[in-house]
Design an enzyme around this catalytic site. Structure first.
Site, PDB file in Angstrom:
ATOM      1  N   GLN A 100      26.904   3.053 -11.110  1.00 56.04           N
ATOM      2  CA  GLN A 100      28.116   2.665 -10.383  1.00 56.04           C
ATOM      3  C   GLN A 100      29.155   2.088 -11.366  1.00 56.04           C
ATOM      4  OE1 GLN A 100      25.068   1.268  -8.567  1.00 56.04           O
ATOM      5  NE2 GLN A 100      24.949   3.164  -7.448  1.00 56.04           N
ATOM      6  N   LYS A 148      29.845   8.403 -17.309  1.00 60.55           N
ATOM      7  CA  LYS A 148      28.952   7.589 -18.148  1.00 60.55           C
ATOM      8  C   LYS A 148      27.812   8.417 -18.726  1.00 60.55           C
ATOM      9  CE  LYS A 148      28.337   4.780 -14.632  1.00 60.55           C
ATOM     10  NZ  LYS A 148      29.405   5.271 -13.735  1.00 60.55           N
ATOM     11  N   GLY A 201      24.825   9.008  -9.651  1.00 63.99           N
ATOM     12  CA  GLY A 201      24.541  10.290 -10.271  1.00 63.99           C
ATOM     13  C   GLY A 201      25.232  10.425 -11.607  1.00 63.99           C
ATOM     14  N   HIS A 202      24.488  10.884 -12.622  1.00 60.28           N
ATOM     15  CA  HIS A 202      25.056  11.121 -13.945  1.00 60.28           C
ATOM     16  C   HIS A 202      24.862  12.595 -14.283  1.00 60.28           C
ATOM     17  CE1 HIS A 202      24.447   6.616 -15.176  1.00 60.28           C
ATOM     18  NE2 HIS A 202      25.442   6.798 -14.343  1.00 60.28           N
ATOM     19  N   ASP A 248      31.788   7.242 -11.271  1.00 66.41           N
ATOM     20  CA  ASP A 248      32.093   8.652 -11.555  1.00 66.41           C
ATOM     21  C   ASP A 248      32.975   8.806 -12.787  1.00 66.41           C
ATOM     22  OD1 ASP A 248      30.796   9.397  -9.052  1.00 66.41           O
ATOM     23  OD2 ASP A 248      32.607   8.687  -8.055  1.00 66.41           O
TER      24      ASP A 248
END
Length: 429
Positions: free
Chosen positions: A223, A16, A40-41, A13
Site C-alpha cells: 500500500q 514499488k 499487488g506488485h 500502485d
C-alpha cells in the site's frame, strides 16, 4: 547495516514491485512487512509478467531469501496458490520464509468485510473486501488466529471455538447471516498448516541475523503512506501502517538499523476506491493517463482514478517517512502530454494549507494551486540516463525535487524491469 526500506508515497500502485525487483538483484533478504492479499506488485521480465500479492517481489532472484513478516495479514490459500503459480512457471519457492507470528485471514474476515462495506451504502470506503480490515481488527482485539496456531491442530480447535461463537453471534445478530462451523474451519486451516509448515520460521531472528552479518536487506512496504491508518485520508485508508515506522514493526527491525528510505511516487497520481483526491482529472488527459498507464488494479482490476502529481501530499509523506531518495515511476506515460501540471500548494477558504488536512470533509474545500510545466515529446522510454531525457522532462523532475525536498535517484521509463534509469543524478534540493 545495509537496510533499505522501499515504500509508496501516494495512495498505492506506484510501481514499488519494479523498484524492489531492481534492488533485489543485489539483495540477500527481501521482507514483505505489512498489508495482505489486497495489495499487488507487478514485475515485467523477459519471461513475462509476474503479479505478486503476498510473496515478495525478490523471489525472482534465486540468491534472495524472501520473508513474509509478522506484520502481514496472511491469506494461506492465496500464498499457496502463488507458490504453485511460480513453480508452474519454473520459479522455485524454496527461498520463501513465513513468520510464525503472522495473523491469518480467516473465512469470516472477507464475509464480514463485504457485509460491513455493503451496510455503509453511499459512504462505502471502497475496500477490496478480502478481509484485511477485520483481520487487523481481530489482531488488535486479541482474538486473531496466527500461523503458529494452525501448526497445532488441537490448539487451533480450542482457539477457534470461542472466536467462532462470538463471530457467529455477530454475523447472525447484526446481518442475519448463518453461522460458520468451527470444526470445518479448524480442519481446513490445519491442512493449510501442514502445507505452510516447510516455510514457517522465526523470521525476525533470520532478519536480525542477516543485519548483524552485514547482509543487504530490503524491506518491502505494501500500500502507501497516504493510506496509513493514522496519517492517511481517514477513514478511506488501509488497516495497517505502511509508513517507514510501520514497516520496521512488521519486519522486526529497529529504526536505527535503517540506512535508506526510498519513497516511490508516480510522475502523476492515481487512487483506487473512494476518498479525497484534490488533483483528480475527471476528463482529458485523465482518461489518456489511465489507458496509457494501464491503470487498473493488480488484484481487483478496478479502474484507478487519475490526476496530477500532488507535491503537498508528497512533501508530507517524505517528511513523515524520513525519505532519503525518490523513485519516480511511469514517467513515460506523460510523454506527449502538454502542459504537464503539478500541485504545489493547497488553499482552504482562501488560506494556504501546508499539509493534507486531518478531517476528510476539509478536503471538499481544498483548492489545489497548480503549476504548468512545458510538456515533452515522445521518447523518454528510450532514455538510458537522466541527461539523455528531453530538457523539459528534466525540468519537471527538478520541480518535483524542489517541491518535495528529496532527490530523485530512480526514474521508471517503461514497464520492463530494464526500463529504469538508476544513474539519475539528483539536483541540489
Amino acid at each position: 547495516m545495509p537496510v533499505t526500506i522501499v515504500l509508496g508515497g501516494q495512495w498505492g500502485d506506484e510501481g514499488k514491485g519494479k523498484i524492489i525487483d531492481a534492488l533485489a538483484k543485489d539483495a540477500d533478504v527481501v521482507v514483505r512487512a505489512n498489508g495482505s492479499a489486497n495489495a499487488g506488485h507487478t514485475v515485467v521480465t523477459d519471461e513475462g509478467v509476474f503479479k505478486f500479492r503476498l510473496i515478495p517481489s525478490g523471489i525472482l532472484h534465486p540468491g534472495c531469501i524472501c520473508v513474509i513478516g509478522a506484520g502481514v495479514a496472511l491469506d494461506p490459500a492465496t500464498v499457496l496458490e502463488e507458490v504453485q503459480q511460480l513453480r508452474d512457471r519454473g520459479v522455485p519457492a524454496q527461498n520463501l520464509r513465513i513468520s510464525s507470528r503472522c495473523h491469518l485471514i480467516m473465512p469470516y474476515h472477507p464475509l464480514q468485510d463485504r457485509l460491513e462495506e455493503e451496510s455503509r451504502g453511499a459512504d462505502m470506503i471502497g475496500t477490496t473486501q478480502r478481509g484485511n480490515g477485520p483481520c487487523y481488527a481481530d489482531k488488535a482485539s486479541r482474538r486473531g488466529i496466527r500461523v503458529a496456531d494452525i501448526l497445532d491442530p488441537e490448539y487451533l480447535h480450542r482457539r477457534l471455538e470461542p472466536v467462532l461463537r462470538e463471530k457467529n453471534a455477530f454475523l447472525s445478530g447484526v446481518y442475519g447471516h448463518p453461522g460458520l462451523d468451527p470444526a470445518e474451519i479448524a480442519e481446513q486451516y490445519a491442512a493449510f498448516g501442514e502445507q505452510l509448515a516447510p516455510f514457517v520460521t522465526e523470521t525476525e531472528l533470520l532478519v536480525q541475523d542477516a543485519i548483524d552479518a552485514g547482509r543487504n536487506v530490503i524491506i518491502e512496504g505494501a500500500q502507501a503512506a497516504m493510506l496509513d491508518i493514522d496519517y492517511g485520508t481517514y477513514p478511506f485508508v488501509t488497516s495497517s501502517s505502511p509508513t517507514a515506522a510501520g514497516v520496521c514493526q512488521g519486519a522486526g527491525i529497529a529504526p536505527t538499523q535503517v540506512d535508506r528510505v526510498i519513497g516511490v511516487y508516480k510522475a502523476y497520481l492515481t487512487r483506487v476506491g473512494a476518498g479525497a483526491f484534490p488533483t483528480e482529472l475527471h476528463e482529458e488527459p485523465g482518461d489518456t493517463l489511465r489507458e496509457r498507464g494501464a491503470e487498473f488494479g493488480t488484484v481487483t482490476g478496478r479502474p484507478r482514478r487519475t490526476g496530477w502529481f500532488d507535491a503537498v501530499q508528497a512533501r508530507f509523506t517524505a517528511r513523515l517517512n524520513g525519505l532519503t531518495e525518490i523513485a519516480l515511476t511511469k514517467f513515460d506515460i506523460l510523454d506527449g502530454v502538454d502542459p504537464v501540471q503539478l500541485c504545489t500548494g493547497y488553499q482552504v477558504h482562501g488560506e494556504a494549507v501546508g499539509a493534507p488536512p486531518a478531517l476528510i470533509t476539509d478536503y471538499d474545500q481544498v483548492e489545489p494551486i497548480m503549476e504548468n510545466v512545458e510538456g515533452w515529446p515522445e521518447g523518454s522510454s528510450s532514455a538510458t540516463s537522466r541527461t539523455a531525457m528531453p530538457e523539459s522532462a528534466r525540468r519537471y523532475i527538478e520541480r518535483v525535487e524542489a517541491e518535495v525536498g528529496v532527490p530523485v535517484t530512480f526514474i521508471g521509463v517503461g514497464q520492463h524491469r530494464d526500463q529504469l534509469i538508476r544513474d539519475a543524478t539528483p539536483s541540489q534540493v
